[in-house]
Scaffold this motif. Sequence first.
Motif, PDB file in Angstrom:
ATOM      1  N   ILE A   1       0.835  -1.191   0.000  1.00 57.97           N
ATOM      2  CA  ILE A   1       0.000   0.000   0.000  1.00 57.97           C
ATOM      3  C   ILE A   1       0.877   1.252   0.000  1.00 57.97           C
ATOM      4  O   ILE A   1       0.635   2.196  -0.755  1.00 57.97           O
ATOM      5  CB  ILE A   1      -0.971  -0.001   1.200  1.00 57.97           C
ATOM      6  N   LYS A   2       1.912   1.236   0.823  1.00 56.90           N
ATOM      7  CA  LYS A   2       2.810   2.395   0.882  1.00 56.90           C
ATOM      8  C   LYS A   2       3.480   2.608  -0.474  1.00 56.90           C
ATOM      9  O   LYS A   2       3.601   3.739  -0.940  1.00 56.90           O
ATOM     10  CB  LYS A   2       3.856   2.208   1.976  1.00 56.90           C
ATOM     11  N   GLU A   3       3.878   1.523  -1.124  1.00 61.48           N
ATOM     12  CA  GLU A   3       4.489   1.624  -2.453  1.00 61.48           C
ATOM     13  C   GLU A   3       3.519   2.262  -3.446  1.00 61.48           C
ATOM     14  O   GLU A   3       3.882   3.144  -4.215  1.00 61.48           O
ATOM     15  CB  GLU A   3       4.893   0.225  -2.918  1.00 61.48           C
ATOM     16  N   ARG A   4       2.283   1.819  -3.408  1.00 61.65           N
ATOM     17  CA  ARG A   4       1.278   2.371  -4.329  1.00 61.65           C
ATOM     18  C   ARG A   4       0.939   3.821  -3.988  1.00 61.65           C
ATOM     19  O   ARG A   4       0.715   4.631  -4.879  1.00 61.65           O
ATOM     20  CB  ARG A   4       0.024   1.510  -4.330  1.00 61.65           C
ATOM     21  N   MET A   5       0.926   4.130  -2.700  1.00 65.33           N
ATOM     22  CA  MET A   5       0.654   5.515  -2.299  1.00 65.33           C
ATOM     23  C   MET A   5       1.799   6.424  -2.752  1.00 65.33           C
ATOM     24  O   MET A   5       1.557   7.561  -3.162  1.00 65.33           O
ATOM     25  CB  MET A   5       0.447   5.611  -0.788  1.00 65.33           C
ATOM     26  N   ASN A   6       3.023   5.928  -2.687  1.00 66.29           N
ATOM     27  CA  ASN A   6       4.160   6.702  -3.184  1.00 66.29           C
ATOM     28  C   ASN A   6       4.056   6.900  -4.692  1.00 66.29           C
ATOM     29  O   ASN A   6       4.375   7.965  -5.213  1.00 66.29           O
ATOM     30  CB  ASN A   6       5.481   6.029  -2.813  1.00 66.29           C
ATOM     31  N   ALA A   7       3.602   5.855  -5.388  1.00 73.32           N
ATOM     32  CA  ALA A   7       3.398   5.969  -6.830  1.00 73.32           C
ATOM     33  C   ALA A   7       2.323   7.005  -7.128  1.00 73.32           C
ATOM     34  O   ALA A   7       2.461   7.807  -8.060  1.00 73.32           O
ATOM     35  CB  ALA A   7       3.012   4.612  -7.416  1.00 73.32           C
ATOM     36  N   LEU A   8       1.276   7.012  -6.333  1.00 77.59           N
ATOM     37  CA  LEU A   8       0.218   8.002  -6.494  1.00 77.59           C
ATOM     38  C   LEU A   8       0.760   9.408  -6.255  1.00 77.59           C
ATOM     39  O   LEU A   8       0.425  10.340  -6.982  1.00 77.59           O
ATOM     40  CB  LEU A   8      -0.937   7.703  -5.530  1.00 77.59           C
TER      41      LEU A   8
ATOM     42  N   GLN B   1      11.881   3.064 -21.571  1.00 74.27           N
ATOM     43  CA  GLN B   1      12.643   2.522 -20.452  1.00 74.27           C
ATOM     44  C   GLN B   1      11.915   1.323 -19.838  1.00 74.27           C
ATOM     45  O   GLN B   1      12.532   0.291 -19.550  1.00 74.27           O
ATOM     46  CB  GLN B   1      12.841   3.624 -19.410  1.00 74.27           C
ATOM     47  N   LEU B   2      10.606   1.435 -19.652  1.00 73.41           N
ATOM     48  CA  LEU B   2       9.824   0.325 -19.115  1.00 73.41           C
ATOM     49  C   LEU B   2       9.862  -0.869 -20.057  1.00 73.41           C
ATOM     50  O   LEU B   2      10.034  -2.017 -19.626  1.00 73.41           O
ATOM     51  CB  LEU B   2       8.382   0.762 -18.858  1.00 73.41           C
ATOM     52  N   GLU B   3       9.746  -0.616 -21.344  1.00 69.22           N
ATOM     53  CA  GLU B   3       9.802  -1.689 -22.333  1.00 69.22           C
ATOM     54  C   GLU B   3      11.154  -2.409 -22.280  1.00 69.22           C
ATOM     55  O   GLU B   3      11.206  -3.646 -22.316  1.00 69.22           O
ATOM     56  CB  GLU B   3       9.564  -1.100 -23.725  1.00 69.22           C
TER      57      GLU B   3
ATOM     58  N   THR C   1       2.949  -1.775 -10.850  1.00 69.98           N
ATOM     59  CA  THR C   1       2.929  -0.458 -10.210  1.00 69.98           C
ATOM     60  C   THR C   1       3.590   0.583 -11.101  1.00 69.98           C
ATOM     61  O   THR C   1       3.052   1.663 -11.322  1.00 69.98           O
ATOM     62  CB  THR C   1       3.620  -0.506  -8.834  1.00 69.98           C
ATOM     63  N   GLN C   2       4.754   0.250 -11.632  1.00 69.91           N
ATOM     64  CA  GLN C   2       5.465   1.182 -12.503  1.00 69.91           C
ATOM     65  C   GLN C   2       4.640   1.467 -13.763  1.00 69.91           C
ATOM     66  O   GLN C   2       4.546   2.610 -14.206  1.00 69.91           O
ATOM     67  CB  GLN C   2       6.836   0.630 -12.871  1.00 69.91           C
ATOM     68  N   SER C   3       4.042   0.439 -14.327  1.00 68.17           N
ATOM     69  CA  SER C   3       3.210   0.610 -15.516  1.00 68.17           C
ATOM     70  C   SER C   3       2.001   1.488 -15.215  1.00 68.17           C
ATOM     71  O   SER C   3       1.645   2.355 -16.009  1.00 68.17           O
ATOM     72  CB  SER C   3       2.731  -0.748 -16.033  1.00 68.17           C
ATOM     73  N   MET C   4       1.380   1.243 -14.067  1.00 70.04           N
ATOM     74  CA  MET C   4       0.205   2.014 -13.675  1.00 70.04           C
ATOM     75  C   MET C   4       0.551   3.499 -13.556  1.00 70.04           C
ATOM     76  O   MET C   4      -0.170   4.369 -14.043  1.00 70.04           O
ATOM     77  CB  MET C   4      -0.339   1.495 -12.343  1.00 70.04           C
ATOM     78  N   VAL C   5       1.668   3.791 -12.916  1.00 69.42           N
ATOM     79  CA  VAL C   5       2.089   5.182 -12.752  1.00 69.42           C
ATOM     80  C   VAL C   5       2.313   5.825 -14.111  1.00 69.42           C
ATOM     81  O   VAL C   5       1.867   6.947 -14.369  1.00 69.42           O
ATOM     82  CB  VAL C   5       3.367   5.263 -11.889  1.00 69.42           C
ATOM     83  N   LEU C   6       2.971   5.125 -14.986  1.00 69.08           N
ATOM     84  CA  LEU C   6       3.268   5.666 -16.304  1.00 69.08           C
ATOM     85  C   LEU C   6       1.999   5.887 -17.132  1.00 69.08           C
ATOM     86  O   LEU C   6       1.819   6.941 -17.754  1.00 69.08           O
ATOM     87  CB  LEU C   6       4.225   4.725 -17.029  1.00 69.08           C
TER      88      LEU C   6
END
Length: 148
Positions: A65-72, A99-101, A128-133
Amino acid sequence: MKKYRIGELAELAGVSRRTIDYYTNLDLLRPERSGSGYRYYTEDCLQRLKLIESMKSQRLTLDEIKERMNALADILRTKEIIGRPAGLDLHYLKEQFKQLENQLAELQPLVSNLESGQVVVVSRQVLTQSMVLIQSLILYLSEVAPYL
């Protein structure tokens, strides 16, 4: 902006004061302090608390959750940059997608050698990284579209 004391926030969110204290100690919630040291929680804190509880109901750990909140938070910072149309351009987002690819291409052969639990961890990180992007791209498009 409406501000709540801890008891009011707990009641509105349907959680205990102890839960709010715990989340505050984990830096998931960030109250404002008054001159006399009282904690006041904003409407944003209430929304974060509801989001945290929603993620908990999806059986995410507090670390996840903390990771996702940081992404948010990263998305929101990106939105602030996007607020100035010249600040974030499509070139930047293309580079992030590239970069993600590249990272996914590097991970693909390694994933076949991982145990199932490790695959889940890697998948969540990539997700998570994909969602943020993707959300950054959506924000970019929604902010820039009126100027096109």
